[in-house]
Design a protein around this motif. Structure first.
Motif, PDB file in Angstrom:
ATOM      1  N   PRO A 284       0.962  -1.323  -0.062  1.00 23.02           N
ATOM      2  CA  PRO A 284      -0.010   0.042   0.217  1.00 23.02           C
ATOM      3  C   PRO A 284       0.692   1.123  -0.224  1.00 23.02           C
ATOM      4  N   TYR A 285       0.064   2.213  -0.527  1.00 20.04           N
ATOM      5  CA  TYR A 285       0.986   3.648  -0.206  1.00 20.04           C
ATOM      6  C   TYR A 285       1.374   3.725   1.208  1.00 20.04           C
ATOM      7  N   THR A 286       2.502   4.260   1.145  1.00 19.54           N
ATOM      8  CA  THR A 286       3.140   4.843   2.446  1.00 19.54           C
ATOM      9  C   THR A 286       2.627   6.262   2.927  1.00 19.54           C
ATOM     10  N   ASP A 287       2.935   6.742   4.277  1.00 19.27           N
ATOM     11  CA  ASP A 287       2.196   7.905   4.218  1.00 19.27           C
ATOM     12  C   ASP A 287       3.376   9.067   3.767  1.00 19.27           C
ATOM     13  N   THR A 288       4.745   8.743   3.550  1.00 24.47           N
ATOM     14  CA  THR A 288       5.420   9.487   2.991  1.00 24.47           C
ATOM     15  C   THR A 288       5.139   9.625   1.304  1.00 24.47           C
TER      16      THR A 288
ATOM     17  N   ARG B   4      -4.635   9.445   8.533  1.00 28.42           N
ATOM     18  CA  ARG B   4      -4.864   7.792   8.708  1.00 28.42           C
ATOM     19  C   ARG B   4      -5.140   7.265  10.043  1.00 28.42           C
ATOM     20  N   LYS B   5      -4.665   7.922  11.051  1.00 24.90           N
ATOM     21  CA  LYS B   5      -5.039   7.292  12.237  1.00 24.90           C
ATOM     22  C   LYS B   5      -6.396   7.937  12.859  1.00 24.90           C
ATOM     23  N   GLY B   6      -6.905   9.136  12.247  1.00 24.72           N
ATOM     24  CA  GLY B   6      -7.875   9.804  12.854  1.00 24.72           C
ATOM     25  C   GLY B   6      -7.805  10.585  13.739  1.00 24.72           C
ATOM     26  N   GLN B   7      -6.266  10.922  13.890  1.00 26.93           N
ATOM     27  CA  GLN B   7      -6.148  11.981  14.928  1.00 26.93           C
ATOM     28  C   GLN B   7      -6.182  13.536  14.560  1.00 26.93           C
ATOM     29  N   SER B   8      -6.685  13.711  13.158  1.00 25.82           N
ATOM     30  CA  SER B   8      -6.769  15.111  12.765  1.00 25.82           C
ATOM     31  C   SER B   8      -7.720  14.946  11.604  1.00 25.82           C
ATOM     32  N   VAL B   9      -8.469  15.973  11.529  1.00 27.84           N
ATOM     33  CA  VAL B   9      -9.387  16.516  10.379  1.00 27.84           C
ATOM     34  C   VAL B   9      -8.733  17.280   9.307  1.00 27.84           C
ATOM     35  N   PRO B  10      -8.692  16.974   7.890  1.00 22.47           N
ATOM     36  CA  PRO B  10      -8.067  18.008   7.086  1.00 22.47           C
ATOM     37  C   PRO B  10      -8.865  19.321   6.899  1.00 22.47           C
ATOM     38  N   SER B  11      -8.120  20.271   6.255  1.00 19.09           N
ATOM     39  CA  SER B  11      -8.709  21.390   6.125  1.00 19.09           C
ATOM     40  C   SER B  11      -9.353  20.969   4.656  1.00 19.09           C
TER      41      SER B  11
ATOM     42  N   THR C  44       0.786  14.693  -2.406  1.00 13.14           N
ATOM     43  CA  THR C  44      -0.269  15.734  -2.279  1.00 13.14           C
ATOM     44  C   THR C  44       0.636  17.043  -1.567  1.00 13.14           C
ATOM     45  N   GLY C  45       1.762  17.182  -1.255  1.00 13.95           N
ATOM     46  CA  GLY C  45       2.503  18.255  -0.730  1.00 13.95           C
ATOM     47  C   GLY C  45       2.069  18.355   0.962  1.00 13.95           C
ATOM     48  N   LEU C  46       1.941  17.158   1.418  1.00 15.90           N
ATOM     49  CA  LEU C  46       1.540  17.413   2.841  1.00 15.90           C
ATOM     50  C   LEU C  46       2.488  16.652   3.483  1.00 15.90           C
ATOM     51  N   SER C  47       2.613  16.867   4.781  1.00 12.46           N
ATOM     52  CA  SER C  47       3.928  16.161   5.537  1.00 12.46           C
ATOM     53  C   SER C  47       3.406  14.945   5.876  1.00 12.46           C
ATOM     54  N   ASN C  48       4.454  13.973   5.713  1.00 14.75           N
ATOM     55  CA  ASN C  48       4.053  12.733   6.124  1.00 14.75           C
ATOM     56  C   ASN C  48       3.535  12.343   7.563  1.00 14.75           C
ATOM     57  N   GLN C  49       3.886  13.108   8.475  1.00 14.41           N
ATOM     58  CA  GLN C  49       3.365  13.069   9.690  1.00 14.41           C
ATOM     59  C   GLN C  49       2.033  13.464   9.775  1.00 14.41           C
ATOM     60  N   TYR C  50       1.415  14.629   9.031  1.00 12.71           N
ATOM     61  CA  TYR C  50       0.326  14.890   8.866  1.00 12.71           C
ATOM     62  C   TYR C  50      -0.681  13.823   8.489  1.00 12.71           C
ATOM     63  N   VAL C  51      -0.366  13.172   7.457  1.00 11.53           N
ATOM     64  CA  VAL C  51      -0.851  12.224   6.650  1.00 11.53           C
ATOM     65  C   VAL C  51      -1.011  10.748   7.444  1.00 11.53           C
TER      66      VAL C  51
END
Length: 180
Positions: free
Chosen positions: A42-46, A63-70, A52-59
């Motif tokens: 599968p795709y990795t976060d990196t 993925r873990k449900g710890q944040s909602v994207p803008s 997408t231009g996002l950080s891998n930590q943010y991704v």
């Protein structure tokens, strides 16, 4: 002192947590179906971050449900997976969610060998009704209209992308009428 009400239901999570959990569930579903481990890995976060231009930590948090994207970031992820942002946070009965889920199930069925390939047939009868039903699918209609608006020189590359996608889900290239 008040006594607890035995008929009261457990409190539901706050809306932000509900949204992040739903987003994460649908995000992981896209990853699992579009690029499953059975096709390599599968795709990795990196990798998602790089596309997408996002950080891998943010991704990872998404993925873990710890944040909602803008909305902008949800749009970047939706574009990567070829879905509408509506898929991520709308109820299961929303037309976009139903359509994307239907498409994901079709991909899963094709990969599992459960779906039958629809061959091109001459016009008339059942084939004509099938073609009409396809044009009733909003996404199929939008794709066809978008392709029709392109200059003729750009239609070949679009066709090549569609053939690559069909091959990825086990359909092979489309050599329908007028194609070699």
């Amino acid at each position: 002192m008040s006594t607890p009400n035995p008929h009261a239901s457990a409190p539901s999570p706050p809306p932000g947590e509900q949204d992040s959990a739903l987003f994460a569930q649908r995000f992981r579903r896209l990853i699992d179906v579009v690029y499953p481990a059975s096709l390599g890995r599968p795709y990795t976060d990196t990798e998602i971050a790089r596309h997408t231009g996002l950080s891998n930590q943010y991704v990872g948090k998404l993925r873990k449900g710890q944040s909602v994207p803008s909305l902008a970031n949800a749009g970047r992820l939706a574009k990567l997976f070829g879905v509408s942002t509506d898929y991520f946070l709308n109820a299961a009965d929303h037309p976009t969610v139903r359509s994307v889920e239907r498409n994901l199930r079709m991909i899963e069925d094709h990969r599992a060998g459960r779906a039958q390939r629809v061959e091109h047939r001459s016009a008339g009868g059942a084939a004509e009704a099938e073609d009409a039903a396809l044009l009733d699918d909003e996404e199929v209609r939008q794709i066809a209209e978008g392709a029709a608006e392109l200059p003729p020189a750009m239609r070949g590359p679009v066709r090549a992308v569609i053939d690559q996608l069909r091959k990825a889900i086990g359909l092979g290239a489309d050599n329908g009428p007028g194609r070699t």
